[in-house]
Design a protein around this motif. Structure first.
Motif, PDB file in Angstrom:
ATOM      1  N   ASP A  11       0.838  -1.196   0.000  1.00 14.26           N
ATOM      2  CA  ASP A  11       0.000   0.000   0.000  1.00 14.26           C
ATOM      3  C   ASP A  11       0.874   1.248   0.000  1.00 14.26           C
ATOM      4  N   CYS A  12       0.600   2.150  -0.940  1.00 12.59           N
ATOM      5  CA  CYS A  12       1.259   3.466  -0.965  1.00 12.59           C
ATOM      6  C   CYS A  12       2.704   3.423  -1.478  1.00 12.59           C
ATOM      7  N   THR A  49      -6.785   4.472  -0.420  1.00  8.34           N
ATOM      8  CA  THR A  49      -6.866   3.021  -0.222  1.00  8.34           C
ATOM      9  C   THR A  49      -8.273   2.480  -0.460  1.00  8.34           C
ATOM     10  N   ASP A 204       2.298   2.039   3.837  1.00  6.78           N
ATOM     11  CA  ASP A 204       1.537   3.296   3.912  1.00  6.78           C
ATOM     12  C   ASP A 204       1.793   3.986   5.244  1.00  6.78           C
ATOM     13  N   ASP A 260      -1.438   0.705  -4.646  1.00  5.32           N
ATOM     14  CA  ASP A 260      -2.734   1.310  -4.972  1.00  5.32           C
ATOM     15  C   ASP A 260      -2.635   2.797  -5.295  1.00  5.32           C
ATOM     16  N   HIS A 261      -1.532   3.418  -4.891  1.00  4.51           N
ATOM     17  CA  HIS A 261      -1.266   4.833  -5.167  1.00  4.51           C
ATOM     18  C   HIS A 261       0.161   5.069  -4.740  1.00  4.51           C
TER      19      HIS A 261
HETATM   20 ZN   LIG Z   1      -3.463   2.994   0.097  1.00  9.52          ZN
END
Ligand SMILES: [Zn+2]
Length: 462
Positions: A11-12, A49, A204, A260-261
């Motif tokens: 994530d992130c 998220t 993240d 996701d980003h």
């Molecule tokens: Zn995220």
């Protein structure tokens, strides 16, 4: 030869860190890149998220999914909010569709999988799980095994990760990550699977907690702060954990690493409701005593045109006659007012009036359909370099600290994708930028499963 797919979600994780800055320090990720293919993955609008992972796994946009963040307006009253949990996720994720053709999935930590629901396979739910007292596995009896395999109480998320107690946060991030990888390895070893997916949330949390200590271009960076290598070292640790996972799989398994980003430093915050007050769009009955959430302020709804919520982006709502309880904007004026606010926000500069590149999008223009209650405007301050602060009582518009606790990072538009198929090495081929909704049809293709007709993404040739 039985096809298997292992997806590791970070994530992130930002492509600039993994592909460029720390490439040589991450031997396992580097090997996947050099032998496979890799590129950037454009996040969802908004790049957060929830809804990003679900958009990726259903190939539907947030408007079609009907949630625009973790908290969403539940109706047109001023205060009723609902949470986007697994209950809002349509049963057409990658693992749902694979289950229909008899393929088994193992999931761990995939956002929006709490509360757990039956799948053809097994799952441990995500960071939105309240505690280990809640049901958090499918099948339910898997819980005991999870506790034993993790070597301690299972941890879903770091509590209060926007805190000044940095050593405690670091310790929690490592303990959480270690237990999650242990449990996931245990599941890979002991349960039959065709598709396995784990999402690491520590990547993240460490960005939000430590970015300002690690990157000298951050406005709050100070040299010799003792935490300069904290994010780097954690990525090295995660890379080692990924290496252990790769040792568990066979030569028929396609390996995917996805985020996701991305992440970037936070230049500052825009007190969006203070700005609305100054512009006359939002009227309070009395001046707040100190800094308070807008929900606690006495809003004069009969004189209010618009209000907004904070976060990585601003969710701005118009107070529309016949829609909100004390709506003021006539439906005939709706588009004019919406455009006027967007234009004025775009002209809002930094604390010295220098342009920062703020822009707003209308849900109806970016989503194929708009379900449930979307914001009237989605506002990206400084193209995500500035955060939206929803609290009031500041008396100023520009702030350099987050209003919900210290946080040095914002999200950025691009996540990453690395694909390595041992049967089809690609020699480090660089992929064109793709959108995260392209992931679901790409994964389904590996199993010979046709995408659903309304999936927005197109398969990626990785
Ligand atoms: Zn995220």
């Amino acid at each position: 030869m039985a096809r298997k797919v292992l997806l590791i979600g970070l994530d992130c994780a930002d492509p600039r860190l993994v592909f460029d800055l720390w490439r040589d320090d991450l031997p396992n990720l580097r090997r996947l890149m050099e032998q496979g293919s890799y590129g950037r993955l454009r996040s969802s609008d908004p790049p957060i998220t929830v809804p990003a992972w679900t958009s990726m796994m259903t190939s539907l946009d947030p408007g079609e999914l009907g949630f625009y963040g973790f908290r969403n307006r539940a109706d047109y009253s001023y205060d009723k909010m609902g949470l986007a949990t697994a209950r809002q996720v349509p049963p057409r994720t990658v693992w749902d569709l694979l289950g229909r053709v008899g393929k088994r999935s193992t999931l761990l930590g995939v956002p929006q999988t709490f509360p757990p629901r039956p799948i053809n396979g097994q799952m441990v739910t995500c960071f939105l799980t309240p505690s280990t007292q809640s049901p958090y596995t499918f099948p339910p009896e898997l819980k005991d095994e999870v506790e034993a395999a993790g070597g301690g109480e299972y941890i879903f998320d770091v509590s209060d990760f926007r805190s000044e107690d940095k050593q405690r946060i670091l310790d929690d991030i490592y303990t959480m990550t270690e237990r999650q990888f242990k449990v996931f390895r245990h599941l890979l070893r002991t349960k039959a699977w065709d598709y396995a997916m784990m999402v690491v949330m520590g990547t993240d949390r460490i960005h939000h907690g430590f970015w300002q200590y690690c990157f000298p271009d951050h406005p709050l960076y100070t040299p010799n702060n003792g935490l300069e290598s904290s994010i780097h070292d954690y990525f090295v640790y995660v890379d080692g954990q990924i290496g252990q996972l790769l040792a568990e799989i066979d030569a028929e398994t396609l390996v995917l690493v996805v985020s996701d980003h991305g992440a970037r430093g936070m230049d500052g915050g825009i007190c969006v409701n203070e700005w609305l007050i100054q512009q006359g769009y939002l009227v309070l009955k009395e001046q707040p005593q100190g800094i308070i959430p807008l929900e606690k302020a006495a809003i004069d709804w009969e004189r209010t045109t618009a209000w907004a919520a904070g976060g990585y982006y601003a969710r701005l709502y118009l107070n529309v006659a016949g829609r909100e309880p004390q709506g003021q904007v006539a439906p005939a004026d709706y588009e004019r007012v919406r455009d006027e606010i967007a234009t004025r926000l775009a002209a809002l500069g930094d604390e010295q009036g220098r342009p920062i590149g703020t822009f707003s999008v209308k849900p109806q223009e970016i989503y194929r359909t708009v379900r449930n209650i979307a914001p009237d405007l989605i506002v990206y301050f400084g193209d995500l370099a500035w955060r939206s602060l929803g609290t009031v009582g500041h008396g100023v518009i520009h702030k350099f600290e987050n209003d919900t606790g210290p946080d040095g990072a914002n999200h950025d538009w691009y996540g990453l994708l690395i694909a390595y198929d041992p049967q089809r090495p690609q020699g480090g081929r660089r992929l064109e930028d793709r959108q995260l909704m392209d992931m679901a049809p790409s994964i389904l293709r590996e199993f010979g499963v046709a995408p659903l007709p309304d999936m927005q993404g197109q398969p990626i040739d990785w």
